[in-house]
Design an enzyme around this catalytic site. Sequence first.
Site, PDB file in Angstrom:
ATOM      1  N   LYS A  71       0.826  -1.203   0.000  1.00  0.00           N
ATOM      2  CA  LYS A  71       0.000   0.000   0.000  1.00  0.00           C
ATOM      3  C   LYS A  71       0.869   1.266   0.000  1.00  0.00           C
ATOM      4  O   LYS A  71       0.474   2.275  -0.570  1.00  0.00           O
ATOM      5  CB  LYS A  71      -1.020   0.001   1.144  1.00  0.00           C
ATOM      6  CG  LYS A  71      -0.465  -0.101   2.535  1.00  0.00           C
ATOM      7  CD  LYS A  71      -1.606  -0.222   3.532  1.00  0.00           C
ATOM      8  CE  LYS A  71      -1.114  -0.213   4.982  1.00  0.00           C
ATOM      9  NZ  LYS A  71       0.013  -1.089   5.279  1.00  0.00           N
ATOM     10  N   ARG A 121      -6.009   2.642  11.395  1.00  0.00           N
ATOM     11  CA  ARG A 121      -5.691   1.227  11.570  1.00  0.00           C
ATOM     12  C   ARG A 121      -6.598   0.562  12.595  1.00  0.00           C
ATOM     13  O   ARG A 121      -6.471  -0.638  12.841  1.00  0.00           O
ATOM     14  CB  ARG A 121      -4.258   1.104  12.052  1.00  0.00           C
ATOM     15  CG  ARG A 121      -3.267   0.648  10.983  1.00  0.00           C
ATOM     16  CD  ARG A 121      -1.924   0.520  11.634  1.00  0.00           C
ATOM     17  NE  ARG A 121      -0.974  -0.263  10.946  1.00  0.00           N
ATOM     18  CZ  ARG A 121       0.014   0.217  10.193  1.00  0.00           C
ATOM     19  NH1 ARG A 121       0.094   1.501   9.964  1.00  0.00           N
ATOM     20  NH2 ARG A 121       0.903  -0.592   9.684  1.00  0.00           N
ATOM     21  N   ARG A 161      12.309  -7.222   2.274  1.00  0.00           N
ATOM     22  CA  ARG A 161      12.263  -5.756   2.346  1.00  0.00           C
ATOM     23  C   ARG A 161      13.531  -5.199   2.985  1.00  0.00           C
ATOM     24  O   ARG A 161      14.055  -5.783   3.931  1.00  0.00           O
ATOM     25  CB  ARG A 161      11.063  -5.338   3.193  1.00  0.00           C
ATOM     26  CG  ARG A 161       9.996  -4.885   2.311  1.00  0.00           C
ATOM     27  CD  ARG A 161       8.765  -4.322   2.730  1.00  0.00           C
ATOM     28  NE  ARG A 161       8.481  -3.815   4.036  1.00  0.00           N
ATOM     29  CZ  ARG A 161       7.318  -3.228   4.299  1.00  0.00           C
ATOM     30  NH1 ARG A 161       6.412  -3.091   3.371  1.00  0.00           N
ATOM     31  NH2 ARG A 161       7.071  -2.785   5.513  1.00  0.00           N
ATOM     32  N   ARG A 175      14.331  -3.949   8.663  1.00  0.00           N
ATOM     33  CA  ARG A 175      13.766  -3.256   9.831  1.00  0.00           C
ATOM     34  C   ARG A 175      13.337  -4.269  10.880  1.00  0.00           C
ATOM     35  O   ARG A 175      12.864  -5.353  10.543  1.00  0.00           O
ATOM     36  CB  ARG A 175      12.531  -2.449   9.394  1.00  0.00           C
ATOM     37  CG  ARG A 175      12.859  -1.091   8.917  1.00  0.00           C
ATOM     38  CD  ARG A 175      11.690  -0.265   8.415  1.00  0.00           C
ATOM     39  NE  ARG A 175      10.357  -0.765   8.588  1.00  0.00           N
ATOM     40  CZ  ARG A 175       9.317  -0.327   7.881  1.00  0.00           C
ATOM     41  NH1 ARG A 175       9.475   0.600   6.969  1.00  0.00           N
ATOM     42  NH2 ARG A 175       8.121  -0.804   8.080  1.00  0.00           N
ATOM     43  N   ARG A 201       2.388  -8.886  13.451  1.00  0.00           N
ATOM     44  CA  ARG A 201       1.741  -7.740  12.797  1.00  0.00           C
ATOM     45  C   ARG A 201       0.535  -8.192  11.973  1.00  0.00           C
ATOM     46  O   ARG A 201      -0.461  -7.478  11.887  1.00  0.00           O
ATOM     47  CB  ARG A 201       2.743  -6.993  11.907  1.00  0.00           C
ATOM     48  CG  ARG A 201       3.810  -6.286  12.701  1.00  0.00           C
ATOM     49  CD  ARG A 201       4.831  -5.650  11.795  1.00  0.00           C
ATOM     50  NE  ARG A 201       4.298  -4.504  11.090  1.00  0.00           N
ATOM     51  CZ  ARG A 201       4.908  -3.938  10.041  1.00  0.00           C
ATOM     52  NH1 ARG A 201       6.014  -4.431   9.583  1.00  0.00           N
ATOM     53  NH2 ARG A 201       4.378  -2.893   9.467  1.00  0.00           N
TER      54      ARG A 201
END
Length: 214
Positions: free
Chosen positions: A13, A88, A127, A160, A171
Amino acid sequence: MKIIMLGAPGAGKGTQAKKIAAKYGIPHISTGDIFRANIKNGTELGKKAKTYMDQGLLVPDELVVDLVVDRVNQDDCKNGYVLDGFPRTIPQAEALTEALEKMGQKVDFAIDVNVPDENIVKRMGGRRACVTCGATYHMVYAPTKKEGICDTCGGELILRDDDKPETVQKRLNVYHDQTQPLIDYYTSQGILRTVDGTVDIDDVFRAITEFLGA
Ligand code: AMP
């Protein structure tokens, strides 16, 4: 045009939000980026947010809502914006609806970038983020020109803490519990649009521009 991006962490997103912002000339507002900038600058907000983020948990609503409401009231947001990572939770969505109503405004589209969990876990491990400027890349889908080095600023790239596999699963659980209910919330407002996030980045974007218009 006021747009909200929905979708699990790692659904892409953020990538789509940046493309929308560039095409329509509106600001891209990422609450994750705002928190990371605060962490980097050692602010009080950053210190508070980090304890939640490192664990894969959501930062409490009261630390997020005012920050976003202030941001969307700034001059550069007059013609719209893309919110990436906010709201969220249902209370965040309700707070946004209420704040906009007071200004006689409303969100135009909530875009759900849909990707199954198993694809997400695979994606997130690849990532990489720049320690210096925060730019994000992907080892397979969006590699840098030079491995391990940021294209934008030459900084070092890292995985990260919140993209590490154990945190990703957490998550995703948090997403299903707290964020997925927003799909029903925006469906009932008639502004939800779902796109398949498993296809090519440009194809996802094409699907989005089809309903946003030229
Ligand atoms: P993101 O870059 O959008 O994936 O956000 C990274 C992390 O920042 C999340 O896992 C949360 O801990 C925190 N965060 C970002 N936006 C919000 C929000 N709207 N509400 C609560 N926590 C958030």
